[in-house]
Design a protein around this motif. Structure first.
Motif, short mmCIF file in Angstrom:
data_model
loop_
_atom_site.label_atom_id
_atom_site.label_comp_id
_atom_site.label_asym_id
_atom_site.label_seq_id
_atom_site.Cartn_x
_atom_site.Cartn_y
_atom_site.Cartn_z
N ALA A 27 76.29 79.11 102.22
CA ALA A 27 75.20 78.95 101.26
C ALA A 27 74.80 80.32 100.75
O ALA A 27 74.77 81.29 101.50
CB ALA A 27 74.01 78.27 101.91
N ASP A 56 71.80 82.33 98.09
CA ASP A 56 70.50 82.14 97.43
C ASP A 56 70.33 83.12 96.27
O ASP A 56 69.21 83.48 95.92
CB ASP A 56 69.36 82.30 98.44
CG ASP A 56 69.33 83.67 99.08
OD1 ASP A 56 68.42 83.90 99.89
OD2 ASP A 56 70.22 84.51 98.79
N ASN A 76 71.79 82.64 93.20
CA ASN A 76 72.10 81.93 91.95
C ASN A 76 73.45 82.37 91.38
O ASN A 76 73.62 82.48 90.16
CB ASN A 76 70.99 82.13 90.91
CG ASN A 76 71.01 81.03 89.86
OD1 ASN A 76 71.39 79.90 90.12
ND2 ASN A 76 70.62 81.38 88.65
N GLU A 99 77.26 81.95 90.32
CA GLU A 99 78.12 80.87 89.85
C GLU A 99 79.44 80.83 90.63
O GLU A 99 80.00 79.79 90.86
CB GLU A 99 78.42 81.05 88.36
CG GLU A 99 77.23 80.82 87.45
CD GLU A 99 76.75 79.38 87.50
OE1 GLU A 99 75.52 79.16 87.42
OE2 GLU A 99 77.59 78.46 87.64
N ALA A 155 79.34 74.67 89.82
CA ALA A 155 79.20 73.35 90.43
C ALA A 155 80.17 72.37 89.78
O ALA A 155 80.28 72.31 88.54
CB ALA A 155 77.77 72.86 90.30
N SER A 201 84.57 71.50 98.13
CA SER A 201 83.85 70.83 97.06
C SER A 201 82.66 71.70 96.69
O SER A 201 82.23 72.55 97.49
CB SER A 201 83.40 69.44 97.49
OG SER A 201 82.54 69.52 98.62
N ARG A 202 82.13 71.52 95.52
CA ARG A 202 80.98 72.31 95.06
C ARG A 202 80.04 71.37 94.31
O ARG A 202 80.10 71.23 93.10
CB ARG A 202 81.46 73.44 94.14
CG ARG A 202 80.37 74.39 93.70
CD ARG A 202 80.24 75.58 94.57
NE ARG A 202 79.19 76.49 94.14
CZ ARG A 202 79.35 77.48 93.29
NH1 ARG A 202 80.54 77.69 92.72
NH2 ARG A 202 78.35 78.27 92.98
N SER A 203 79.15 70.75 95.07
CA SER A 203 78.23 69.80 94.45
C SER A 203 76.96 70.48 93.96
O SER A 203 76.24 69.95 93.10
CB SER A 203 77.88 68.67 95.41
OG SER A 203 77.36 69.20 96.62
N THR A 204 76.63 71.65 94.51
CA THR A 204 75.47 72.41 94.06
C THR A 204 75.88 73.86 93.83
O THR A 204 76.91 74.31 94.35
CB THR A 204 74.32 72.39 95.09
OG1 THR A 204 74.74 73.11 96.26
CG2 THR A 204 73.95 70.96 95.48
N THR A 205 75.06 74.60 93.12
CA THR A 205 75.34 76.03 92.92
C THR A 205 75.28 76.79 94.24
O THR A 205 76.02 77.75 94.45
CB THR A 205 74.33 76.64 91.93
OG1 THR A 205 74.46 75.97 90.68
CG2 THR A 205 74.57 78.13 91.71
N GLU A 206 74.40 76.36 95.14
CA GLU A 206 74.13 77.14 96.34
C GLU A 206 75.17 76.99 97.45
O GLU A 206 75.36 77.90 98.25
CB GLU A 206 72.76 76.73 96.93
CG GLU A 206 71.57 77.06 96.05
CD GLU A 206 71.38 76.08 94.90
OE1 GLU A 206 70.69 76.45 93.93
OE2 GLU A 206 71.95 74.96 94.95
N ASP A 207 75.82 75.84 97.55
CA ASP A 207 76.64 75.53 98.72
C ASP A 207 78.12 75.38 98.39
O ASP A 207 78.48 74.78 97.36
CB ASP A 207 76.14 74.24 99.37
CG ASP A 207 74.69 74.34 99.81
OD1 ASP A 207 73.86 73.59 99.28
OD2 ASP A 207 74.41 75.20 100.66
#
Lengths: 112, 113
Positions: free
Chosen positions: B24, B26, B28, B30, B52, B67-73
């Motif tokens: 993760a 924090d 932001n 890409e 994402a 997989s990349r479902s959110t920007t953070e994880d």
């Protein structure tokens, strides 16, 4: 393909000695060049970078010059300290892609 | 100011087991990526993502899923661990990829017996 060749270690120096770690590269296009440092138990940290030919990157007394004619980016420091003991990685990335290519790393130990 | 956080720090698996390495950030960023570090081999890119919902293979993708479902994880999955996957794994991110410098996590040391 793109690649980085780095001098093999380990390198052991006395404090205040001069350091050179050689790095040469093969790349298509116009790569950006980097030196990263890894201290024990940690991830890599950016040490310095150069994004075009003849640029000189510098940080914490370390320097490297992007030499297009010799495809080299050698790392130098005039007077090493015990705290410089770490593994140093040369790396490149092309501005046309999203992949970094790393050398195999050079371990440096500085003895008092 | 956490930066890139990887969990766990150490893991031992038996051959055939599955697990997920977590990453993760924090900042932001890409761009996110996974590397493995092996003695004498340097760092080799496994998979990367430029945003994402977008992932791509690196130099050594076999045996790993992302997989990349959110920007953070950006989790890395080992579906059926093999001894050849014993390594130190690093997650790294940058603002937009390309020539932006990478920010690394502190790594996960994985042993497969």
């Amino acid at each position: 393909g793109d690649s980085v060749t780095q001098m093999e270690g380990p390198v052991t120096l006395s404090e205040e000695a001069f350091l050179t770690i050689n790095c040469t590269y093969t790349a298509t296009g116009y790569p950006s060049l980097f030196w990263y440092v890894q201290y024990p138990g940690e991830g890599l940290q950016l040490l310095l970078k150069a994004t075009k030919a003849d640029d000189k990157g510098s940080n914490k007394g370390f320097e490297a010059t992007y030499r297009k004619e010799t495809t080299s980016f050698h790392l130098e420091k005039g007077s090493v300290q015990v705290s410089d003991s770490a593994v140093y990685f040369c790396a490149l990335t092309s501005n046309t892609g999203n992949q970094f290519y790393f050398g195999t790393g050079t371990s440096l130990t500085v003895i008092p | 100011n956490a930066g890139v956080t990887q969990t766990p720090k150490f893991q031992v698996l038996k051959t055939g087991q599955s697990m997920t390495l977590q990453c993760a950030q924090d900042m932001n960023h890409e761009y996110m990526s996974w590397y493995r570090q092996d003695p004498g081999m340097g760092l080799r890119l496994i998979h990367y993502s430029v945003g994402a919902g977008i992932t791509d293979q690196g130099e050594v993708p076999n045996g790993y899923n992302v997989s990349r479902s959110t920007t953070e994880d950006f989790p890395l999955r080992l579906l059926s661990a093999a001894p050849s996957q014993t390594s130190v794994y690093f997650c790294a991110s940058s603002y937009r990829g390309g020539i932006e410098p990478l920010h690394f996590g502190n790594g996960t040391r994985l042993t497969v017996t």
